[in-house]
Design an enzyme around this catalytic site. Structure first.
Site, mmCIF file in Angstrom:
data_model
loop_
_atom_site.group_PDB
_atom_site.id
_atom_site.type_symbol
_atom_site.label_atom_id
_atom_site.label_comp_id
_atom_site.label_asym_id
_atom_site.label_seq_id
_atom_site.Cartn_x
_atom_site.Cartn_y
_atom_site.Cartn_z
ATOM 1 N N MET A 1 116.509 64.315 88.500
ATOM 2 C CA MET A 1 115.795 65.286 87.682
ATOM 3 C C MET A 1 114.373 65.511 88.173
ATOM 4 S SD MET A 1 116.948 64.230 83.838
ATOM 5 C CE MET A 1 115.969 65.545 83.089
ATOM 6 N N GLY A 2 113.853 64.595 88.942
ATOM 7 C CA GLY A 2 112.473 64.715 89.391
ATOM 8 C C GLY A 2 111.969 63.368 89.843
ATOM 9 N N VAL A 4 109.574 59.642 88.658
ATOM 10 C CA VAL A 4 109.115 58.817 87.540
ATOM 11 C C VAL A 4 107.840 58.095 87.963
ATOM 12 C CG1 VAL A 4 109.676 56.952 85.944
ATOM 13 C CG2 VAL A 4 111.474 58.508 86.718
ATOM 14 N N LYS A 19 108.576 60.599 83.183
ATOM 15 C CA LYS A 19 109.530 61.346 84.006
ATOM 16 C C LYS A 19 109.018 62.771 84.173
ATOM 17 C CE LYS A 19 113.951 60.717 83.427
ATOM 18 N NZ LYS A 19 115.327 60.764 82.896
ATOM 19 N N ASP A 108 126.955 59.030 80.406
ATOM 20 C CA ASP A 108 126.602 58.724 81.787
ATOM 21 C C ASP A 108 126.270 57.239 81.945
ATOM 22 O OD1 ASP A 108 126.373 59.452 84.443
ATOM 23 O OD2 ASP A 108 124.268 60.056 84.282
#
Length: 291
Positions: A1-2, A4, A19, A108
């Site tokens: 997602m990116g 941290v 995040k 998940d």
């Protein structure tokens, strides 16, 4: 997602994990909306406690868990002893029980999302994280058919077919995770049928009940799985230590809300203050000021 970052929370006066979303599509923003909405408070869950956005920068703040993940533990040490695997499984099921009681399905569950506190040589402490795919139980709005929502190898068969979210799907993933902790092998390398990998293992009865393909025959709740686990002859944990993988924050530096470290040059500030004092003294003498 990116990415941290370790950041300093000015309001809470503590370090947190931040995040930071990368280039975000509509799907990524949907994951962000789901994750920031999760407010489960439990010792074995780490969920967001705040968020912020400015222009294209979007961030989620959550507790800092510095011991890495179960995936790190397996990569560095291989298969775990039965006691450590059983203890981690128990903590995961306790966290999932709280998540399911809140009306959510994680969707998940996998080693990379099982974070660890830095307990050193003490017993491990697991925290279930990353709720980007979490959805309300049996909510068809969060289901795409055809298509699977989750991670290959850990998804229950019905989840891979696009079934509505149900807690039993998380329990199937727990079975996959336990099998991986015991064998050291990811699902893609595990033998079939799965229970053949655990001949006479203390956790085999639990794994067999969790990896049933038919969700109607699978253990129905995390609490039921916990009761079965606690009846099994699992030895005490004797696993590897869990170190602090982050270490202390850099000295003489502060962290902004966006996670960027801003240097604080204390010697320079001292010099500036001293210089101002000298200038003030000179003006005092030259202008003939008196107290």
């Amino acid at each position: 997602m990116g990415s941290v970052w370790r950041a300093w929370d000015e309001r809470a006066r503590r370090h947190v994990a931040l995040k930071v979303l990368g280039q975000h599509s509509s799907a990524l923003l949907a994951r962000f909306v789901r994750e920031q909405a999760v407010r489960v408070r439990h010792p074995h869950v780490v969920a967001p406690h705040g968020w912020a956005a400015e222009d294209d920068l979007v961030v989620l703040a959550m507790e800092l868990v510095p011991g890495g993940s179960v995936a790190d533990l397996l990569r560095e040490h291989g298969p775990l002893d039965a006691g450590t695997a059983g203890l981690l499984c128990e903590q995961l099921l306790m966290g999932l029980s709280a998540v399911h009681a809140a009306g959510l399905v994680h969707r998940d569950v996998k080693p990379a999302n099982l974070l660890l506190e830095a307990t050193g040589t003490g017993p491990p402490h697991l925290r279930l994280g990353d709720f980007g795919l979490a959805a309300p139980i049996a909510d068809r709005r969060f289901t795409t058919v055809p298509g699977a929502i989750g991670t290959d190898g850990y998804m229950a068969p019905e989840q891979a077919r696009g079934a509505p979210p149900e807690p039993t799907q998380d329990l199937y993933a727990v079975g996959r995770v336990v099998l991986e902790m015991i064998t050291g092998l990811p699902p893609s390398r595990q033998r079939a049928p799965d229970h053949e990998a655990l001949p006479s293992h203390p956790l085999r009865p639990l794994v067999e009940r969790l990896l049933v393909p038919d969700p109607e025959q699978r253990l129905a709740t995390a609490d039921a799985a916990l009761r079965l686990l606690r009846r099994l002859p699992v030895p005490a944990a004797a696993g590897p230590p869990v170190p602090d993988r982050l270490g202390p924050p850099p000295r003489g530096r502060r962290t902004s809300w966006a996670g960027a470290a801003a240097p604080v040059d204390w010697p320079a500030w001292v010099a500036v203050v001293a210089l101002l004092g000298v200038v003030a003294g000179c003006l005092w003498v030259l202008l003939g000021w008196t107290p």
